[in-house]
Design a protein around this motif. Structure first.
Motif, PDB file in Angstrom:
ATOM      1  N   ALA A  43       0.997   7.584   0.880  1.00  0.00           N
ATOM      2  CA  ALA A  43       1.569   8.809   0.647  1.00  0.00           C
ATOM      3  C   ALA A  43      -0.170   8.813  -0.212  1.00  0.00           C
ATOM      4  O   ALA A  43      -0.492   9.748  -0.813  1.00  0.00           O
ATOM      5  CB  ALA A  43       2.231   8.963  -0.890  1.00  0.00           C
ATOM      6  N   THR A  44      -0.769   7.891  -0.793  1.00  0.00           N
ATOM      7  CA  THR A  44      -2.132   7.885  -1.981  1.00  0.00           C
ATOM      8  C   THR A  44      -2.176   6.687  -1.495  1.00  0.00           C
ATOM      9  O   THR A  44      -2.306   5.817  -2.444  1.00  0.00           O
ATOM     10  CB  THR A  44      -1.681   7.992  -3.023  1.00  0.00           C
ATOM     11  OG1 THR A  44      -0.928   7.195  -3.567  1.00  0.00           O
ATOM     12  CG2 THR A  44      -1.390   9.552  -3.383  1.00  0.00           C
ATOM     13  N   ASN A  80       1.006  -1.649  -0.163  1.00  0.00           N
ATOM     14  CA  ASN A  80      -0.172   0.105   0.279  1.00  0.00           C
ATOM     15  C   ASN A  80       0.494   1.233  -0.177  1.00  0.00           C
ATOM     16  O   ASN A  80       1.907   0.765   0.854  1.00  0.00           O
ATOM     17  CB  ASN A  80      -0.567   0.097   1.408  1.00  0.00           C
ATOM     18  CG  ASN A  80      -2.469   1.331   0.943  1.00  0.00           C
ATOM     19  OD1 ASN A  80      -2.614   1.525   0.071  1.00  0.00           O
ATOM     20  ND2 ASN A  80      -2.536   1.354   2.313  1.00  0.00           N
ATOM     21  N   GLU A  81       0.686   2.282  -1.122  1.00  0.00           N
ATOM     22  CA  GLU A  81       1.418   3.244  -1.049  1.00  0.00           C
ATOM     23  C   GLU A  81       1.265   4.306  -0.218  1.00  0.00           C
ATOM     24  O   GLU A  81      -0.122   4.465  -0.088  1.00  0.00           O
ATOM     25  CB  GLU A  81       1.148   4.244  -3.106  1.00  0.00           C
ATOM     26  CG  GLU A  81       1.849   5.241  -2.686  1.00  0.00           C
ATOM     27  CD  GLU A  81       3.536   5.347  -2.502  1.00  0.00           C
ATOM     28  OE1 GLU A  81       4.112   6.179  -1.711  1.00  0.00           O
ATOM     29  OE2 GLU A  81       3.921   4.560  -2.792  1.00  0.00           O
ATOM     30  N   ARG A 132      -6.723  14.701   4.319  1.00  0.00           N
ATOM     31  CA  ARG A 132      -7.356  13.632   2.973  1.00  0.00           C
ATOM     32  C   ARG A 132      -7.306  12.599   3.080  1.00  0.00           C
ATOM     33  O   ARG A 132      -8.566  11.677   2.451  1.00  0.00           O
ATOM     34  CB  ARG A 132      -5.447  13.593   2.119  1.00  0.00           C
ATOM     35  CG  ARG A 132      -5.214  14.855   1.638  1.00  0.00           C
ATOM     36  CD  ARG A 132      -3.432  14.576   1.097  1.00  0.00           C
ATOM     37  NE  ARG A 132      -2.896  14.377   1.888  1.00  0.00           N
ATOM     38  CZ  ARG A 132      -1.485  14.992   2.391  1.00  0.00           C
ATOM     39  NH1 ARG A 132      -1.701  16.378   2.120  1.00  0.00           N
ATOM     40  NH2 ARG A 132      -0.507  14.482   3.422  1.00  0.00           N
ATOM     41  N   ARG A 172     -10.731  10.375   1.929  1.00  0.00           N
ATOM     42  CA  ARG A 172     -10.780   9.592   0.894  1.00  0.00           C
ATOM     43  C   ARG A 172     -11.825   7.925   1.170  1.00  0.00           C
ATOM     44  O   ARG A 172     -12.057   7.345   0.683  1.00  0.00           O
ATOM     45  CB  ARG A 172      -9.307   9.296   0.633  1.00  0.00           C
ATOM     46  CG  ARG A 172      -9.041   7.632   0.339  1.00  0.00           C
ATOM     47  CD  ARG A 172      -7.370   7.598  -1.096  1.00  0.00           C
ATOM     48  NE  ARG A 172      -7.217   6.945  -1.688  1.00  0.00           N
ATOM     49  CZ  ARG A 172      -6.852   6.372  -3.052  1.00  0.00           C
ATOM     50  NH1 ARG A 172      -7.742   7.842  -3.437  1.00  0.00           N
ATOM     51  NH2 ARG A 172      -7.074   5.257  -3.501  1.00  0.00           N
ATOM     52  N   GLU A 179      -2.474  14.992   6.308  1.00  0.00           N
ATOM     53  CA  GLU A 179      -2.759  13.854   5.629  1.00  0.00           C
ATOM     54  C   GLU A 179      -4.015  13.314   7.130  1.00  0.00           C
ATOM     55  O   GLU A 179      -4.766  12.075   5.507  1.00  0.00           O
ATOM     56  CB  GLU A 179      -1.679  13.151   7.142  1.00  0.00           C
ATOM     57  CG  GLU A 179      -0.323  13.172   5.717  1.00  0.00           C
ATOM     58  CD  GLU A 179       0.487  12.262   6.457  1.00  0.00           C
ATOM     59  OE1 GLU A 179       0.611  11.465   7.129  1.00  0.00           O
ATOM     60  OE2 GLU A 179       1.933  12.818   5.779  1.00  0.00           O
ATOM     61  N   GLU A 217      -4.710   2.944  -0.836  1.00  0.00           N
ATOM     62  CA  GLU A 217      -5.475   2.209  -1.487  1.00  0.00           C
ATOM     63  C   GLU A 217      -6.874   1.677  -0.699  1.00  0.00           C
ATOM     64  O   GLU A 217      -7.932   1.450  -1.478  1.00  0.00           O
ATOM     65  CB  GLU A 217      -5.610   1.353  -2.757  1.00  0.00           C
ATOM     66  CG  GLU A 217      -4.143   1.706  -4.409  1.00  0.00           C
ATOM     67  CD  GLU A 217      -4.611   1.265  -5.140  1.00  0.00           C
ATOM     68  OE1 GLU A 217      -4.655   0.196  -5.183  1.00  0.00           O
ATOM     69  OE2 GLU A 217      -3.158   1.071  -6.476  1.00  0.00           O
TER      70      GLU A 217
END
Length: 136
Positions: free
Chosen positions: A54-55, A51-52, A113, A117, A110, A57
């Motif tokens: 910074a972005t 899992n990245e 965000r 998300r 963060e 999923e």
């Protein structure tokens, strides 16, 4: 944001060259703190898997993320603290509030965000898991 902790360590090292600020602790006390920080960071990376961060999923809630929403930052803070103790530098401790303020600002960004998300999933998680410290 390891950059903030590394900058704090570097600044403390430079200040130490100009004005010695000894830390009245045995230096060997720092090694377990460094080990704890490294362990938290390693566990965080393992829990995140591919899992990245910074972005992401998916929302990572396992491993150290089950105790703190920001284990990477906690780990870097422990590394900074431990290195300061090992070096016997009070400057590292003096730099920690400034580094902490920079990191906290990024954490708030963060978290916004993540809430955008993941919505309710993130809100439920944040009620159960403390930002930096376990809630139990």
């Amino acid at each position: 944001m390891p950059e903030a902790s590394l900058a704090g360590i570097a600044a403390a090292g430079a200040l130490e060259q100009v004005w010695r600020l000894p830390l009245p602790l045995p230096r060997n006390v720092g090694w377990p703190i460094v080990a704890a920080g490294a362990g938290v960071i390693a566990g965080s990376l393992k829990a995140a898997g591919t899992n990245e961060l910074a972005t992401p999923e998916r929302l990572v809630t396992a491993g150290p993320y089950a105790w703190t929403r920001n284990p990477m930052y906690v780990g870097w803070g422990l590394l900074q603290l431990g290195i300061g103790v090992i070096a016997g530098s009070g400057w590292v401790l003096v730099s920690m509030p400034l580094v902490g303020a920079v990191v906290h600002r990024e954490v708030l960004r963060e978290e916004r965000r993540l809430e955008e998300r993941f919505g309710n999933e993130y809100r439920r998680y944040s009620v159960k898991v403390g930002r930096y410290f376990p809630q139990r």
